[in-house]
Design a protein around this motif. Structure first.
Motif, PDB file in Angstrom:
ATOM      1  N   SER A 209      -2.261   3.533  -0.669  1.00  0.00           N
ATOM      2  CA  SER A 209      -1.650   3.616  -1.995  1.00  0.00           C
ATOM      3  C   SER A 209      -2.241   4.734  -2.835  1.00  0.00           C
ATOM      4  O   SER A 209      -1.987   4.809  -4.041  1.00  0.00           O
ATOM      5  CB  SER A 209      -1.840   2.290  -2.747  1.00  0.00           C
TER       6      SER A 209
ATOM      7  N   THR B 260      -9.878   5.524  -4.437  1.00  0.00           N
ATOM      8  CA  THR B 260      -8.477   5.496  -3.996  1.00  0.00           C
ATOM      9  C   THR B 260      -7.770   6.803  -4.323  1.00  0.00           C
ATOM     10  O   THR B 260      -6.892   7.245  -3.577  1.00  0.00           O
ATOM     11  CB  THR B 260      -7.726   4.320  -4.643  1.00  0.00           C
TER      12      THR B 260
ATOM     13  N   GLY C  44       0.783  -1.223   0.000  1.00  0.00           N
ATOM     14  CA  GLY C  44       0.000   0.000   0.000  1.00  0.00           C
ATOM     15  C   GLY C  44       0.813   1.269   0.000  1.00  0.00           C
ATOM     16  O   GLY C  44       0.328   2.318  -0.358  1.00  0.00           O
ATOM     17  N   GLU C  45       2.090   1.221   0.435  1.00  0.00           N
ATOM     18  CA  GLU C  45       2.899   2.423   0.417  1.00  0.00           C
ATOM     19  C   GLU C  45       3.422   2.671  -0.986  1.00  0.00           C
ATOM     20  O   GLU C  45       3.529   1.748  -1.792  1.00  0.00           O
ATOM     21  CB  GLU C  45       4.073   2.297   1.394  1.00  0.00           C
ATOM     22  N   PRO C  46       3.782   3.936  -1.307  1.00  0.00           N
ATOM     23  CA  PRO C  46       4.324   4.212  -2.629  1.00  0.00           C
ATOM     24  C   PRO C  46       5.531   3.356  -2.923  1.00  0.00           C
ATOM     25  O   PRO C  46       6.312   3.020  -2.030  1.00  0.00           O
ATOM     26  CB  PRO C  46       4.694   5.702  -2.544  1.00  0.00           C
ATOM     27  N   LEU C  47       5.732   3.007  -4.175  1.00  0.00           N
ATOM     28  CA  LEU C  47       6.836   2.164  -4.555  1.00  0.00           C
ATOM     29  C   LEU C  47       8.151   2.869  -4.304  1.00  0.00           C
ATOM     30  O   LEU C  47       8.309   4.054  -4.561  1.00  0.00           O
ATOM     31  CB  LEU C  47       6.739   1.818  -6.048  1.00  0.00           C
TER      32      LEU C  47
ATOM     33  N   GLU D 216       4.955   4.355 -12.920  1.00  0.00           N
ATOM     34  CA  GLU D 216       5.921   5.079 -12.098  1.00  0.00           C
ATOM     35  C   GLU D 216       7.009   5.577 -13.039  1.00  0.00           C
ATOM     36  O   GLU D 216       7.691   4.786 -13.695  1.00  0.00           O
ATOM     37  CB  GLU D 216       6.529   4.168 -11.028  1.00  0.00           C
TER      38      GLU D 216
ATOM     39  N   ARG E 236      -0.047   6.785  -5.496  1.00  0.00           N
ATOM     40  CA  ARG E 236       0.300   6.246  -6.803  1.00  0.00           C
ATOM     41  C   ARG E 236      -0.931   5.993  -7.669  1.00  0.00           C
ATOM     42  O   ARG E 236      -0.813   5.822  -8.879  1.00  0.00           O
ATOM     43  CB  ARG E 236       1.123   4.977  -6.667  1.00  0.00           C
TER      44      ARG E 236
ATOM     45  N   VAL F  46       5.541  -6.639  -4.482  1.00  0.00           N
ATOM     46  CA  VAL F  46       4.747  -5.591  -3.852  1.00  0.00           C
ATOM     47  C   VAL F  46       5.140  -5.462  -2.391  1.00  0.00           C
ATOM     48  O   VAL F  46       5.231  -4.361  -1.852  1.00  0.00           O
ATOM     49  CB  VAL F  46       3.240  -5.903  -3.985  1.00  0.00           C
TER      50      VAL F  46
END
Length: 296
Positions: free
Chosen positions: A233, A187, A81-84, A255, A236, A211
């Motif tokens: 997330s 989202t 769920g966090e940004p890549l 990204e 993103r 992921v």
């Protein structure tokens, strides 16, 4: 070639490079590399400077696309769920361009289009972008790819089938489109209650090891935990759009102009149409095997 002519054509050249590369920073890099080549060339016999410059920029972009295929994939880090996570190189590229400008340009071109373009081979992408989007004849594209015009035409045709879209899924397509679109909107906006209303109480989310940095894939069960992960997330999701994933409803996230994550949905049969399953795919090998098409 004078700098004045190059600057006159810069907006169009940047548009070509952006559609080829999917990143404003990389598009600007391509133009920066193309200018010395144009400046050194003997252009006394060039009758169409704009077309000639397009060819120069396209060749630079083609080389950049081919180099991508030989570059080691960067692992994705950080909890679900966090940004890549980005490499130092990726961060430097991202810092060079205003995120607001990047988002506006991506929206104007179409995120779904950029997603599908990133799944094409360099030859298919070049043929489609130059011919279908900028009207460059196949006879002029063929020497760039060292192929015959007929072969280039076939490459563009293959790309066109992917880009021009696919029909909606046959099982309740209107509802599935509405629910998937509402998921993306929730989202993006951070509307937790709206997202929760789209999920079956026993929804199952499966995320592969790229992921989440764990030895095994992650499985999350229940509407509230899944919704909480999706809310994390939302940053993103700004660079996400609806696509068909192997003919099924889904979303894809970019990204820095590159395809990084795909979500594939399953739905409950009947009137509710709630989301019962979400597969989150980020492993490069799995992404390469997916057939992504624009959801028309």
């Amino acid at each position: 070639m004078t700098g004045e002519i190059f600057e006159e054509n810069r907006p169009r050249l940047r548009a070509v490079a952006y559609r080829m590369l999917g990143s404003l920073a990389e598009a600007d890099d391509a133009l920066q590399e193309a200018w010395p080549r144009a400046d050194r060339a003997d252009t006394g016999d060039v009758e169409n400077p704009a077309g000639w410059l397009t060819t120069v920029v396209a060749r630079v972009c083609l080389n950049m696309l081919r180099s991508r295929e030989h570059r080691r994939e960067e692992p994705l880090e950080g909890p679900l769920g966090e940004p890549l996570a980005e490499s130092e190189a990726a961060r430097s590229v991202a810092d060079a361009v205003d995120p607001e400008e990047e988002a506006l340009v991506a929206d104007s071109v179409g995120l779904a289009l950029l997603v599908v373009l990133d799944t094409l081979s360099p030859a298919e992408r070049l043929a489609f972008v130059l011919h279908d989007m900028f009207g460059v004849p196949f006879d002029e594209i063929a020497p760039m790819l060292e192929r015959t015009p007929a072969a280039v035409r076939q490459s563009a045709s293959r790309a066109r089938r992917r880009v021009r879209g696919a029909p909606l899924p046959q099982a309740d397509p209107v509802r599935q489109r509405r629910v998937t679109g509402a998921y993306l909107a929730a989202t993006r906006s951070g509307d937790f209650d709206a997202l929760l209303a789209l999920l079956h109480p026993h929804v199952v989310l499966r995320a592969d090891r790229m992921v989440v940095p764990t030895p095994e894939p992650i499985v999350v069960t229940g509407s509230r935990p899944v919704a909480e992960g999706a809310m994390a997330s939302m940053g993103r999701a700004r660079f996400a759009d609806l696509v068909l994933v192997d003919g099924r409803p889904g979303m894809a996230m970019l990204e820095n102009g590159r395809l990084r994550v795909v979500l594939r949905f399953t739905f409950e049969a009947g009137d509710s149409g709630l989301i019962t399953g979400i597969d989150v795919i980020a492993e490069p090998e799995r992404l390469r095997k997916l057939e992504l098409t624009v959801w028309s």
